[in-house]
Scaffold this motif. Sequence first.
Motif, short mmCIF file in Angstrom:
data_model
loop_
_atom_site.label_atom_id
_atom_site.label_comp_id
_atom_site.label_asym_id
_atom_site.label_seq_id
_atom_site.Cartn_x
_atom_site.Cartn_y
_atom_site.Cartn_z
N GLU A 1 23.30 -4.33 -9.05
CA GLU A 1 22.97 -3.28 -10.12
C GLU A 1 22.09 -3.59 -11.15
OE1 GLU A 1 24.98 1.07 -11.42
OE2 GLU A 1 26.02 -0.20 -10.07
N GLU A 2 22.36 -4.82 -11.67
CA GLU A 2 21.59 -5.21 -12.94
C GLU A 2 20.25 -5.22 -12.77
OE1 GLU A 2 21.25 -9.14 -15.90
OE2 GLU A 2 22.63 -9.06 -14.25
N GLN A 3 19.70 -5.53 -11.60
CA GLN A 3 18.28 -5.48 -11.24
C GLN A 3 17.71 -4.13 -11.13
OE1 GLN A 3 18.84 -7.35 -7.28
NE2 GLN A 3 17.43 -8.64 -7.71
N ILE A 4 18.51 -3.03 -10.76
CA ILE A 4 17.98 -1.57 -10.97
C ILE A 4 18.02 -1.08 -12.37
CG2 ILE A 4 18.92 0.93 -10.54
CD1 ILE A 4 17.74 -0.54 -8.09
N VAL A 5 18.86 -1.56 -13.26
CA VAL A 5 18.99 -1.39 -14.55
C VAL A 5 17.80 -1.83 -15.24
CG1 VAL A 5 20.21 -1.89 -16.75
CG2 VAL A 5 21.35 -1.30 -14.90
N ARG A 6 17.42 -3.08 -15.05
CA ARG A 6 16.23 -3.79 -15.62
C ARG A 6 14.87 -3.24 -14.92
NH1 ARG A 6 16.28 -10.05 -14.27
NH2 ARG A 6 14.26 -9.67 -15.54
N LEU A 7 14.84 -2.76 -13.92
CA LEU A 7 13.65 -2.01 -13.11
C LEU A 7 13.64 -0.52 -13.71
CD1 LEU A 7 11.49 -1.65 -10.96
CD2 LEU A 7 13.36 -0.67 -9.37
N GLU A 8 14.46 0.14 -13.88
CA GLU A 8 14.39 1.41 -14.48
C GLU A 8 13.83 1.45 -16.00
OE1 GLU A 8 17.11 5.69 -15.14
OE2 GLU A 8 17.99 3.83 -14.61
N SER A 9 14.19 0.35 -16.86
CA SER A 9 14.07 0.24 -18.20
C SER A 9 12.60 -0.25 -18.23
CB SER A 9 15.03 -1.01 -18.70
OG SER A 9 14.41 -1.11 -20.04
N ILE A 10 12.06 -1.01 -17.41
CA ILE A 10 10.84 -1.31 -17.28
C ILE A 10 9.63 -0.18 -17.05
CG2 ILE A 10 8.79 -2.84 -16.42
CD1 ILE A 10 11.14 -4.87 -16.13
N LEU A 11 10.14 0.63 -15.91
CA LEU A 11 9.34 1.78 -15.44
C LEU A 11 9.32 2.95 -16.31
CD1 LEU A 11 10.43 2.00 -11.61
CD2 LEU A 11 8.55 1.06 -12.73
N GLN A 12 10.33 3.08 -17.17
CA GLN A 12 10.28 4.09 -18.19
C GLN A 12 9.18 3.78 -19.15
OE1 GLN A 12 14.40 4.36 -19.35
NE2 GLN A 12 15.01 5.88 -17.81
N THR A 13 8.71 2.62 -19.29
CA THR A 13 7.75 2.47 -20.36
C THR A 13 6.16 2.66 -19.90
OG1 THR A 13 7.43 0.09 -19.83
CG2 THR A 13 9.34 0.46 -21.34
N THR B 1 11.84 10.21 -10.97
CA THR B 1 12.20 11.62 -10.67
C THR B 1 13.64 11.30 -10.34
OG1 THR B 1 11.17 11.52 -8.71
CG2 THR B 1 10.27 12.74 -10.49
N LYS B 2 13.81 10.11 -9.32
CA LYS B 2 15.14 9.71 -8.82
C LYS B 2 15.33 8.35 -8.78
CE LYS B 2 15.49 13.96 -5.58
NZ LYS B 2 14.14 14.55 -5.90
N ILE B 3 16.58 7.82 -9.33
CA ILE B 3 16.70 6.30 -8.86
C ILE B 3 18.25 6.21 -8.64
CG2 ILE B 3 17.01 5.84 -11.40
CD1 ILE B 3 16.05 3.05 -10.54
N ARG B 4 18.53 5.83 -7.28
CA ARG B 4 20.26 6.29 -7.14
C ARG B 4 20.31 5.70 -5.65
NH1 ARG B 4 19.26 12.72 -5.92
NH2 ARG B 4 18.29 12.51 -3.80
N GLU B 5 21.53 5.64 -5.31
CA GLU B 5 21.82 4.98 -4.05
C GLU B 5 21.52 6.01 -3.00
OE1 GLU B 5 26.04 3.86 -3.28
OE2 GLU B 5 26.19 3.21 -5.28
N PRO B 6 20.82 5.74 -1.87
CA PRO B 6 19.91 6.86 -1.04
C PRO B 6 20.88 7.73 -0.50
CG PRO B 6 20.01 4.72 0.03
CD PRO B 6 20.47 4.35 -1.63
N LYS B 7 20.68 8.96 -0.54
CA LYS B 7 21.22 9.88 0.49
C LYS B 7 20.41 10.08 1.86
CE LYS B 7 22.93 12.71 -3.87
NZ LYS B 7 22.86 13.89 -4.34
N LEU B 8 20.86 10.86 2.59
CA LEU B 8 20.46 10.97 4.05
C LEU B 8 19.03 11.78 3.64
CD1 LEU B 8 20.25 10.95 6.84
CD2 LEU B 8 21.61 13.02 6.92
N ARG B 9 19.03 12.66 2.63
CA ARG B 9 17.60 13.23 2.56
C ARG B 9 16.62 12.44 2.16
NH1 ARG B 9 17.60 17.46 -1.15
NH2 ARG B 9 15.67 18.47 -0.34
N ASP B 10 17.01 11.46 1.24
CA ASP B 10 16.06 10.22 0.70
C ASP B 10 15.60 9.41 1.89
OD1 ASP B 10 16.75 11.55 -1.92
OD2 ASP B 10 18.36 10.04 -2.16
N LYS B 11 16.48 8.91 2.73
CA LYS B 11 16.13 8.13 3.62
C LYS B 11 15.09 8.76 4.73
CE LYS B 11 20.08 5.15 3.88
NZ LYS B 11 21.24 4.65 4.61
N LEU B 12 15.35 10.25 4.94
CA LEU B 12 14.57 10.90 6.07
C LEU B 12 13.22 11.27 5.35
CD1 LEU B 12 16.97 13.19 7.58
CD2 LEU B 12 16.08 11.43 8.52
N ALA B 13 13.13 11.51 3.93
CA ALA B 13 12.03 11.95 3.27
C ALA B 13 10.95 10.65 3.29
CB ALA B 13 12.20 12.19 1.74
#
Length: 263
Positions: free
Chosen positions: A54-66, A73-85
């Motif tokens: 999860e540390e990789q995701i925290v670092r990714l989100e921190s950089i992308l926010q800059t 708009t979303k960063i999370r463990e994928p739901k079924l709707r996410d995978k199908l989208a």
Amino acid sequence: MDRKEWYLEYEIQINRPGLLGDISSLLGMLSINIISINGVDEGKRGLLLLVKNEEQIVRLESILQTMETIKITKIREPKLRDKLAVRHGRYIQRDADDKKTFRFIRDELGILVDFMAEIFKKEGHKLIGIRGMPRVGKTESVVAASVCASKKWLFVSSTLLKQTIRNQLISDEYNANNIFILDGIVSTQRANERHWQLVREIMRIPAVKVIEHPDIFVQNSEYTLEDFDYIIELRDHPDQEITYEVIQRNNFLNDEGFGGFDY
């Protein structure tokens, strides 16, 4: 440690050449793998990612926010709707007030089959209701999804080919790996108590049950719409009204036992 899937979705604020390449390079620097990527809405892009921790995701989100060019708009463990989208390039329509109701039109049968197949693959009890007008593709979609999920389907009540009303199952059919399909209209208007006893037995099996015309089913049984895990609405076009007036007009079943309100 096993790698884990995450879903990243961002809205493009400044669409410039090389934007996706910059994000892909960033993911590579963080040792995050891209499973798949696609546009999921107008101006939005979704990515399925594979990460070690999860540390990789925290670092990714921190950089992308800059970054001024995108907005997360979303960063999370994928739901079924996410995978199908990501798989189909668009989100499944979901009722704003009733989160378990999902809407499809006939042109989206491929997405609907994929959606149901993913549900069918899950173990345990799942009760799914399908609303829709005649010949819109309800039963065919359920059967196709069963095939995609490598599951056997059983019609407990149906009018697909001829009127089917089962009063008992053979021993091998009491299987949690089966998909049990009921037509709520047939069960409530033409079945006897033996059939309803079978329905109650099936409801206790930890398996997937699909009820066509769930509103009619709950009006004439001890079950309620709250018992359903998913409600699917299938229309020919987005503005089509789902109504049961045709039942009274056609008296539902003719003398030969074929449905005036079928499929």
